[in-house]
Design an enzyme around this catalytic site. Structure first.
Site, short mmCIF file in Angstrom:
data_model
loop_
_atom_site.label_atom_id
_atom_site.label_comp_id
_atom_site.label_asym_id
_atom_site.label_seq_id
_atom_site.Cartn_x
_atom_site.Cartn_y
_atom_site.Cartn_z
N ASP A 78 0.89 -1.23 -0.11
CA ASP A 78 0.44 0.48 0.07
C ASP A 78 1.22 1.09 0.04
O ASP A 78 1.79 1.31 1.13
CB ASP A 78 -0.57 0.10 1.24
CG ASP A 78 -2.14 1.42 1.32
OD1 ASP A 78 -1.52 2.18 0.44
OD2 ASP A 78 -3.44 0.91 1.35
N HIS B 19 -3.02 0.71 -2.44
CA HIS B 19 -4.09 1.41 -1.60
C HIS B 19 -6.10 1.29 -2.58
O HIS B 19 -6.45 1.84 -3.70
CB HIS B 19 -4.12 2.68 -1.20
CG HIS B 19 -5.22 3.73 -0.09
ND1 HIS B 19 -4.57 3.02 1.47
CD2 HIS B 19 -5.59 4.32 -0.35
CE1 HIS B 19 -5.78 3.74 1.80
NE2 HIS B 19 -6.45 4.26 0.36
#
Length: 467
Positions: free
Chosen positions: A359, A390
């Site tokens: 992420d 993300h």
């Protein structure tokens, strides 16, 4: 698409693509640094650390799942049920790698690309106790070909969807609503004050983790659909609102189960550390554009000049909610009231958090994930994947994001688990009432005590009624 939206797309794309090449790293090695632990043998130990992905480092290795995912949780009957469901999940099976495999491209496609044709929405405005307005967008179309209802009563479960804290309705949110509608759910999207064309009728915005408006919205949804189960899903920074609600309401929550996609859990540290500057500038620009239409209405409570000169998300948040003209507070006090994990011990609803080890917005999982929460709290489950960016988790078109499939499988497993639990509890109560009506001497035969003796061992899941 409004002109400012096109400008935002162009600016964000240029900012991200301009810096994509220099800081793009190989999947699985993002945010893992070489370090030598005390007593280690130098270079050889560094290579061992680099060879393991963040997902492997945070897991004990006992809960492997398809696709290199890991389920991190406290052992319980519900955890075993979810493990069985995820091991059978086709959504977690690794597919062919495509040009969307990189974490930045996953995030870029999710946040920046135009939404395109979405579902048909029926908007409803809800007036709150302080005369403010929030919006509820009920997903009413396109109509599904065949509904598969999720509970035995034949009523579709209501699915509350909470977008990110910046108010942007992303492609994944709309795609998830369409998929849920096809699976027999009744999705509704919650919009905060002033977000997504919801009028700001009073000079007050909703702080990062204040669930007061969400409480009123859920109470209204429960009033409209009193007999339907209620599930909740949040995306990215919007998870702070959902987790705050679950913690404050405890066992009084109307929610049956919840899921968070790429949640920001250590929110204060996230604001203070800052994001990689393309993401920081993109999110900041989006907020400034969204609030520019309310500049006149907010000038009596906020220093508008300082607000629009902000150069970071922290400065923007601090100016908007801490340095107010009427009731200024400190940064510490603000997070005392807005930390999403402040009442996490009171949560009494199963919560699945789907996170990615690469992420680029939240950062390294060993920094932004409080793994002790998942190891100690039986209500929280972490599904950690190696890739996904993300809030991305994208696959080849036209397949939906695999996180959507997993969440709906999770809700189905929860429904079956609680239904079986209630069935076994009813069986235990009926057997106890039958045995209680007889006058017995001595010990019971083994065949009479066996059904009730192993119920607690198999179905060890218990709801806590503490509030």
């Amino acid at each position: 698409m409004p002109p400012w939206g096109a400008a935002l797309v162009l600016l964000a794309a240029l900012a991200l693509l301009g810096l994509l090449a220099p800081w793009l790293r190989r999947p699985g090695r993002l945010a893992v640094g070489a370090r030598t632990l005390p007593g280690a043998g130098g270079q050889g130990h560094k290579e061992e650390v680099y060879g393991r992905s963040p997902a492997d480092q945070l897991s004990d290795g006992r809960e492997p799942l398809p696709g290199g995912c890991r389920l991190i949780c406290k052992p319980s009957a519900l955890a075993q049920c979810l493990l069985r469901a995820f091991r059978r999940s086709a959504a977690l099976e690794p597919g062919p790698r495509s040009w969307l495999s990189g974490p930045h491209l996953q995030t870029l496609c999710h946040f920046v690309l135009p939404v395109g044709p979405g579902p048909e929405l029926a908007r409803e405005y809800l007036q709150l106790a302080d005369d403010g307005l929030v919006a509820l967008d009920w997903v009413v179309g396109p109509c599904a070909r065949s509904h598969r209802f999720t509970n035995a009563g034949g009523l579709p479960a209501v699915l509350l969807v909470i977008p990110n804290a910046w108010g942007r309705l992303t492609r994944n949110v709309l795609g998830f609503c369409l998929l849920a509608l096809e699976r027999g759910y009744y999705p509704v999207i919650f919009h905060r004050r002033g977000h997504h064309d919801c009028p700001l009728v009073s000079p007050r915005l909703q702080p990062f983790g204040d669930p007061s408006d969400l409480k009123e919205a859920i109470t209204y949804i429960r009033f409209r659909h009193p007999a339907a189960p209620l599930f909740a899903v949040s995306e990215g920074s919007g998870s702070a609102l959902l987790l705050s609600y679950l913690g404050e309401c405890g066992s009084s929550s109307y929610v049956t189960g919840a899921a968070c996609i790429s949640p920001v859990l250590r929110c204060r540290e996230w604001f203070e550390a800052g994001l990689p500057w393309p993401y920081e500038r993109g999110f900041l620009l989006h907020q400034k554009i969204a609030l520019s239409r309310y500049a006149t209405a907010l000038e009596d409570t906020v220093d508008i000049g300082k607000l629009f000169r902000s150069r970071s998300l922290r400065e923007f948040e601090e100016t908007l909610f801490c340095h107010t003209k009427s009731f200024p507070i400190s940064w510490d006090t603000y997070w005392d009231h807005n930390d999403p994990l402040r009442d996490v011990d009171e949560a009494a609803v199963p919560v699945l958090c789907i996170c990615s080890a690469d992420d680029p917005v939240c950062g390294p999982p060993n920094h932004f994930l409080p793994t002790e929460l998942f190891h100690s709290n039986p209500y929280f489950f972490l599904l950690l994947s190696r890739h996904g960016g993300h809030c991305g988790f994208l696959r080849q078109e036209p397949l939906p994001a695999w996180s959507h499939e997993v969440i709906l499988e999770y809700f189905r497993a929860l429904t079956e688990f609680f239904r079986m639990e209630e069935k076994m509890k009813g069986l235990s109560r009926r057997r106890a009432s039958c045995l209680g009506g007889r006058r017995r001497w001595g010990t019971l035969p083994k065949w009479e005590v066996s059904p009730s003796s192993y119920l607690e061992e198999i179905f060890s899941w218990k709801r806590s009624y503490t509030r």
